[in-house]
Design a protein around this motif. Structure first.
Motif, short mmCIF file in Angstrom:
data_model
loop_
_atom_site.label_atom_id
_atom_site.label_comp_id
_atom_site.label_asym_id
_atom_site.label_seq_id
_atom_site.Cartn_x
_atom_site.Cartn_y
_atom_site.Cartn_z
N LEU A 185 0.82 -1.21 0.00
CA LEU A 185 0.00 0.00 0.00
C LEU A 185 0.86 1.26 0.00
N THR A 186 2.06 1.17 0.56
CA THR A 186 2.99 2.29 0.54
C THR A 186 3.73 2.37 -0.79
N GLY A 187 3.69 1.29 -1.56
CA GLY A 187 4.43 1.19 -2.82
C GLY A 187 4.25 2.35 -3.78
N PRO A 188 3.02 2.83 -4.01
CA PRO A 188 2.87 3.97 -4.92
C PRO A 188 3.67 5.19 -4.49
N LEU A 189 3.71 5.49 -3.20
CA LEU A 189 4.50 6.63 -2.72
C LEU A 189 5.99 6.36 -2.91
N LEU A 190 6.43 5.15 -2.64
CA LEU A 190 7.85 4.81 -2.82
C LEU A 190 8.24 4.91 -4.30
N ASP A 191 7.35 4.46 -5.17
CA ASP A 191 7.60 4.54 -6.61
C ASP A 191 7.73 5.99 -7.05
N LEU A 192 6.82 6.84 -6.59
CA LEU A 192 6.85 8.26 -6.96
C LEU A 192 8.06 8.95 -6.35
N ALA A 193 8.46 8.54 -5.16
CA ALA A 193 9.64 9.13 -4.53
C ALA A 193 10.89 8.82 -5.34
N ALA A 194 10.99 7.61 -5.85
CA ALA A 194 12.18 7.20 -6.61
C ALA A 194 12.22 7.82 -7.99
N SER A 195 11.07 8.21 -8.53
CA SER A 195 11.04 8.74 -9.90
C SER A 195 11.67 10.12 -10.01
N GLY A 196 11.60 10.91 -8.93
CA GLY A 196 12.21 12.23 -8.93
C GLY A 196 11.29 13.35 -9.40
N ASP A 197 10.11 13.02 -9.89
CA ASP A 197 9.20 14.05 -10.39
C ASP A 197 8.31 14.64 -9.30
N TYR A 198 8.15 13.92 -8.21
CA TYR A 198 7.20 14.35 -7.18
C TYR A 198 7.84 14.29 -5.79
N THR A 199 9.14 14.57 -5.73
CA THR A 199 9.88 14.30 -4.49
C THR A 199 9.33 15.07 -3.30
N ASP A 200 9.16 16.38 -3.42
CA ASP A 200 8.76 17.19 -2.28
C ASP A 200 7.39 16.77 -1.75
N ARG A 201 6.41 16.68 -2.64
CA ARG A 201 5.06 16.35 -2.16
C ARG A 201 5.00 14.90 -1.67
N THR A 202 5.77 14.00 -2.29
CA THR A 202 5.78 12.61 -1.84
C THR A 202 6.39 12.50 -0.45
N ALA A 203 7.44 13.27 -0.18
CA ALA A 203 8.06 13.23 1.14
C ALA A 203 7.06 13.64 2.21
N ARG A 204 6.26 14.65 1.92
CA ARG A 204 5.26 15.08 2.91
C ARG A 204 4.20 14.00 3.13
N MET A 205 3.77 13.32 2.06
CA MET A 205 2.76 12.29 2.20
C MET A 205 3.30 11.07 2.94
N LEU A 206 4.58 10.74 2.73
CA LEU A 206 5.18 9.61 3.43
C LEU A 206 5.19 9.84 4.94
N GLN A 207 5.38 11.09 5.35
CA GLN A 207 5.38 11.40 6.77
C GLN A 207 4.00 11.19 7.39
N GLN A 208 2.95 11.31 6.58
CA GLN A 208 1.60 11.21 7.11
C GLN A 208 0.94 9.88 6.81
N TRP A 209 1.59 9.02 6.02
CA TRP A 209 0.98 7.75 5.63
C TRP A 209 1.15 6.75 6.77
N GLN A 210 0.16 6.65 7.61
CA GLN A 210 0.23 5.79 8.78
C GLN A 210 -0.87 4.74 8.72
N ILE A 211 -0.48 3.51 8.39
CA ILE A 211 -1.38 2.38 8.48
C ILE A 211 -0.67 1.29 9.28
#
Length: 379
Positions: A185-211
């Motif tokens: 379930l975290t995979g989409p954020l990790l994929d976007l983080a690695a791509s480099g196109d959405y780094t800043d916004r992805t970092a913020r979402m990773l901090q809040q993604w709590q399951i």
């Protein structure tokens, strides 16, 4: 050895988690049996081969459809994984679930799929405010948390294992899904983080993604390990080029800024140097490339407009005490060099001033002698 269920989950754990889901692509319900699936496959192939329009809310791409049907009709373990992320719809009585169980699951799927799409398509700030993106991910986390904490969610999957009735699919598959699902379930954020196109916004979402079961920091490290290795290798190659080919100073700095710095900045956002030694070491290595470039220029040319900016860049990137001390020493040496460079000119000026002063005194003495002789003659 990684089992088939875990492998299947890791294969699909990316930004296309829902878009490439086999049931979404084929427009089939997750409870569909093999016979109905095979008939649907034959119909789709016939329509596509005839060049006719395929009336469906799923995909019309032949390659996507082929892969999706292969997934559903091939290994039942891969099919069960796709069922987790497909639409369950209303219970048909066979799985034994209450309607709210399916509703909670489908709401989680819709919320997560919408959050992924919004993160990708929303313009970057400040053009687009972040609260709608953040709210969508908070909602997705809440929906999935509620679904995963319901014992009937897992009972549904156990019942599906029994319904599929395949020797390859054991009851332990549900436990494997339970263990790996938070990472998937975290995979989409990790994929976007690695791509480099959405780094800043992805970092913020990773901090809040709590399951339940989330290990964000470790998963980010695992995901970005290849990027670390590529960036570190690139810096090592640049340092070697500086050492072996001093004439390539400009080319090395250009390559550093073109290929290394963008990658470093992504790593710095997701794994900041204040907390991760590997990022800090990379910062110091980048500072060393700038530093060595400036030293080469001074050693071979002397004063040059490139030296100051490169040393300032080095100072900006240097984070470790050793690298900062090296830069301070270099700055001190260059300060002394500048003073030594200016000393001959100052000495020449002093000599010229002394010579000018001597000439003036000599002239005044001659003038005094002349005046004295004139006085004597006239008297």
């Amino acid at each position: 050895m990684t089992n088939a269920v875990v492998t299947a989950l890791r294969e699909i754990a990316n930004r296309d988690l829902y878009q490439r889901n086999a049931f979404h692509v084929t427009n089939l319900n997750t409870s569909v049996d093999r016979r109905t699936t095979r008939r649907r496959q034959q119909h789709v192939i016939a329509v596509l081969e005839a060049g006719a329009d395929l009336e469906t809310t799923g995909s019309t791409d032949p390659d996507e459809l082929r892969l999706a049907f292969d997934r559903l009709l091939g290994d039942p373990r891969r099919r069960l994984v796709d069922e987790v992320f497909g639409e369950w719809g209303r219970p048909d009585g066979e799985c034994g679930c209450d309607t709210p169980v399916h509703q909670a699951h489908d709401e989680a799927v819709y919320a997560h799929a919408s959050a992924i799409e919004l993160l990708i398509t929303a313009p970057p700030p400040p053009t687009s405010p972040q609260p709608p993106v953040r709210a969508s991910w908070e909602r997705a986390a809440e929906r999935w948390t509620a679904a995963l904490q319901d014992p009937q969610f897992w009972q549904h999957l156990r019942n599906r294992v029994l319904a599929l009735d395949d020797w390859q699919l054991a009851a332990s598959a549900v436990d494997q899904i339970r263990s790996e699902l938070p990472r998937a379930l975290t995979g989409p954020l990790l994929d976007l983080a690695a791509s480099g196109d959405y780094t800043d916004r992805t970092a913020r979402m990773l901090q809040q993604w709590q399951i339940p079961g989330t290990q964000t920091e470790q998963w980010v490290l695992d995901t970005l390990r290849p990027q670390y290795e590529r960036t570190e290798d690139a810096v090592v190659q640049l340092l070697r080029r500086q050492q072996n080919s001093p004439d390539e100073v400009d080319g090395v700095i250009a390559e550093l800024e073109r290929s290394v710095l963008p990658s470093y900045r992504r790593l710095q956002v997701l794994l900041p140097s204040v907390a991760f030694q590997r990022t800090l070491t990379l910062r110091d290595d980048i500072a060393l490339v700038y530093h060595n470039g400036a030293v080469e220029i001074v050693n071979h040319i002397g004063t040059d407009p490139r030296v100051g900016p490169w040393l300032r860049q080095a100072e900006g990137y240097a984070a470790g005490a050793e690298m900062q001390a090296k830069l301070a020493e270099t700055a001190q040496v260059y300060t002394l060099m500048d003073l030594a460079k200016d000393r001959p000119a100052a000495q020449q000026k002093a000599n010229a001033d002394a010579e000018g002063c001597g000439c003036l005194i000599f002239g005044l003495v001659i003038l005094a002698v002349v005046i004295y002789v004139l006085i004597k003659v006239l008297s």
